[in-house]
Design a protein around this motif. Structure first.
Motif, mmCIF file in Angstrom:
data_model
loop_
_atom_site.group_PDB
_atom_site.id
_atom_site.type_symbol
_atom_site.label_atom_id
_atom_site.label_comp_id
_atom_site.label_asym_id
_atom_site.label_seq_id
_atom_site.Cartn_x
_atom_site.Cartn_y
_atom_site.Cartn_z
ATOM 1 N N SER A 77 0.805 -1.148 0.201
ATOM 2 C CA SER A 77 0.040 0.011 -0.106
ATOM 3 C C SER A 77 0.850 1.412 -0.004
ATOM 4 N N GLY A 78 0.370 2.326 -0.263
ATOM 5 C CA GLY A 78 0.911 3.724 -0.260
ATOM 6 C C GLY A 78 1.412 4.129 1.126
ATOM 7 N N THR A 79 1.002 3.379 2.216
ATOM 8 C CA THR A 79 1.186 3.790 3.558
ATOM 9 C C THR A 79 2.860 3.306 3.888
ATOM 10 N N VAL A 80 3.348 2.592 2.764
ATOM 11 C CA VAL A 80 4.820 1.929 3.314
ATOM 12 C C VAL A 80 5.710 2.786 2.506
ATOM 13 N N THR A 81 6.676 3.418 3.489
ATOM 14 C CA THR A 81 7.747 4.218 2.804
ATOM 15 C C THR A 81 9.139 3.892 3.464
ATOM 16 N N GLY A 82 10.165 4.283 2.757
ATOM 17 C CA GLY A 82 11.454 3.936 3.371
ATOM 18 C C GLY A 82 12.157 2.841 2.642
ATOM 19 N N PHE A 83 11.478 2.060 1.817
ATOM 20 C CA PHE A 83 12.209 0.830 1.135
ATOM 21 C C PHE A 83 12.773 1.240 -0.060
ATOM 22 N N THR A 84 13.833 0.479 -0.510
ATOM 23 C CA THR A 84 14.617 0.723 -1.508
ATOM 24 C C THR A 84 13.904 0.032 -2.612
ATOM 25 N N PRO A 85 13.461 0.752 -3.641
ATOM 26 C CA PRO A 85 12.618 0.234 -4.707
ATOM 27 C C PRO A 85 13.311 -1.022 -5.805
ATOM 28 N N SER A 86 14.504 -0.653 -6.204
ATOM 29 C CA SER A 86 15.247 -1.552 -6.896
ATOM 30 C C SER A 86 16.846 -1.474 -6.706
ATOM 31 N N GLY A 87 17.479 -2.453 -7.358
ATOM 32 C CA GLY A 87 18.852 -2.517 -7.205
ATOM 33 C C GLY A 87 19.372 -3.775 -7.574
ATOM 34 N N THR A 88 20.720 -4.024 -7.267
ATOM 35 C CA THR A 88 21.291 -5.457 -7.717
ATOM 36 C C THR A 88 22.314 -5.805 -6.296
ATOM 37 N N GLY A 89 22.501 -7.086 -6.559
ATOM 38 C CA GLY A 89 23.248 -7.688 -5.284
ATOM 39 C C GLY A 89 22.207 -8.109 -4.168
ATOM 40 N N GLY A 90 22.765 -8.120 -2.955
ATOM 41 C CA GLY A 90 21.846 -7.871 -2.107
ATOM 42 C C GLY A 90 20.799 -6.802 -1.425
ATOM 43 N N LEU A 91 19.925 -7.033 -0.677
ATOM 44 C CA LEU A 91 19.127 -6.041 -0.319
ATOM 45 C C LEU A 91 19.655 -5.401 0.939
ATOM 46 N N PRO A 92 19.780 -3.981 0.777
ATOM 47 C CA PRO A 92 20.372 -3.184 1.849
ATOM 48 C C PRO A 92 19.650 -3.026 3.085
ATOM 49 N N VAL A 93 20.326 -2.759 4.372
ATOM 50 C CA VAL A 93 19.703 -2.324 5.539
ATOM 51 C C VAL A 93 18.653 -1.244 5.176
ATOM 52 N N MET A 94 17.446 -1.136 5.645
ATOM 53 C CA MET A 94 16.503 -0.216 5.331
ATOM 54 C C MET A 94 15.537 -0.100 6.264
ATOM 55 N N THR A 95 15.031 1.339 6.582
ATOM 56 C CA THR A 95 14.233 1.727 8.004
ATOM 57 C C THR A 95 12.864 1.777 7.140
ATOM 58 N N ILE A 96 11.886 0.798 7.122
ATOM 59 C CA ILE A 96 10.882 1.062 6.455
ATOM 60 C C ILE A 96 9.784 1.480 7.395
ATOM 61 N N THR A 97 8.865 2.213 7.094
ATOM 62 C CA THR A 97 7.835 2.848 7.754
ATOM 63 C C THR A 97 6.220 2.438 7.254
ATOM 64 N N ASN A 98 5.677 1.902 8.345
ATOM 65 C CA ASN A 98 4.210 1.572 7.925
ATOM 66 C C ASN A 98 3.244 2.829 8.819
ATOM 67 N N SER A 99 2.688 3.435 7.873
ATOM 68 C CA SER A 99 1.891 4.581 8.711
ATOM 69 C C SER A 99 0.341 4.102 8.792
ATOM 70 N N SER A 100 0.091 2.860 8.451
ATOM 71 C CA SER A 100 -1.274 2.347 8.634
ATOM 72 C C SER A 100 -1.653 1.747 10.018
ATOM 73 N N ASN A 101 -2.702 1.383 10.204
ATOM 74 C CA ASN A 101 -2.954 0.453 11.364
ATOM 75 C C ASN A 101 -3.192 -0.999 11.101
ATOM 76 N N THR A 102 -2.528 -1.466 9.717
ATOM 77 C CA THR A 102 -2.647 -2.979 9.667
ATOM 78 C C THR A 102 -1.300 -3.251 9.020
ATOM 79 N N THR A 103 -1.026 -4.648 9.154
ATOM 80 C CA THR A 103 0.304 -5.159 8.541
ATOM 81 C C THR A 103 0.467 -4.975 7.069
ATOM 82 N N GLN A 104 1.494 -4.622 6.624
ATOM 83 C CA GLN A 104 1.681 -4.303 5.377
ATOM 84 C C GLN A 104 3.000 -5.034 4.949
ATOM 85 N N THR A 105 3.458 -5.317 3.673
ATOM 86 C CA THR A 105 4.495 -5.800 3.073
ATOM 87 C C THR A 105 5.345 -5.067 2.095
#
Length: 181
Positions: A31-59
């Protein structure tokens, strides 16, 4: 991985039995309530601080494509689950006369199924003539007959902590003032 909103993820490395394989990935949030993730890249996934501003679990679901010598292998997915941070709403503070019964509190948690814990602040500072009060628990503060055998009012302050899906929200303070009987 599963994280609470605003808590850093762990870096993720991808591996294969074929030497020289590279990995390209793209991520899509549920959903649009999820911010702070890296949308694309190569290699491994980096450390990210992801925010969920909704009241339900998001992915955030990443589609990962392995490639070697210009040939793509079958894509696979990697999902990061972001639990929401519960928000506490306190009920009104209470004032009673010694020997009266308090009302059960009516705190609310912004996350469905969320819970509360309460703990009396500075229990050692409560005078011996104030009795019958709860000290700690998990849920609403129950109705209690609290006595004040002293000559002046005393206020019991409780720290209230909301939680949901193993994530704690910002604490609040709830007070019960007990006037002498």
């Amino acid at each position: 991985q599963t994280r609470c909103s605003g808590v850093a993820t762990a870096a993720v490395g991808f591996a294969t039995s074929v030497a020289g394989t590279t990995f390209a990935w793209t991520g899509v949030a549920s959903s649009g309530t999820v911010t702070g993730f890296t949308p694309s890249g190569t290699g491994g996934l980096p450390v990210m601080t992801i925010t969920n501003s909704s009241n339900t679990t998001q992915t955030v679901t990443y589609t990962v494509i392995p490639t070697r010598n210009g040939c793509q292998g079958p894509p696979f997915t990697y999902t990061i689950t972001i639990n929401p941070t519960p928000v506490l709403t306190l009920s009104a503070n209470q004032t009673i006369c010694g020997g009266q019964t308090t009302a059960v509190t009516s705190f609310t948690n912004s996350v469905a199924g969320g819970t509360f814990s309460y703990a009396l602040q500075s229990p050692a500072a409560v005078p011996a003539n104030v009795t019958g009060y709860p000290t700690t628990g998990n849920s609403q503060i129950p109705a209690s007959v609290i006595n004040n055998g002293g000559s002046s009012p005393f206020t019991l302050n409780y720290t209230i902590t909301p939680s949901a899906n193993s994530c704690n929200g910002t604490t609040g303070t709830f007070s019960i003032t007990v006037n002498p009987a």
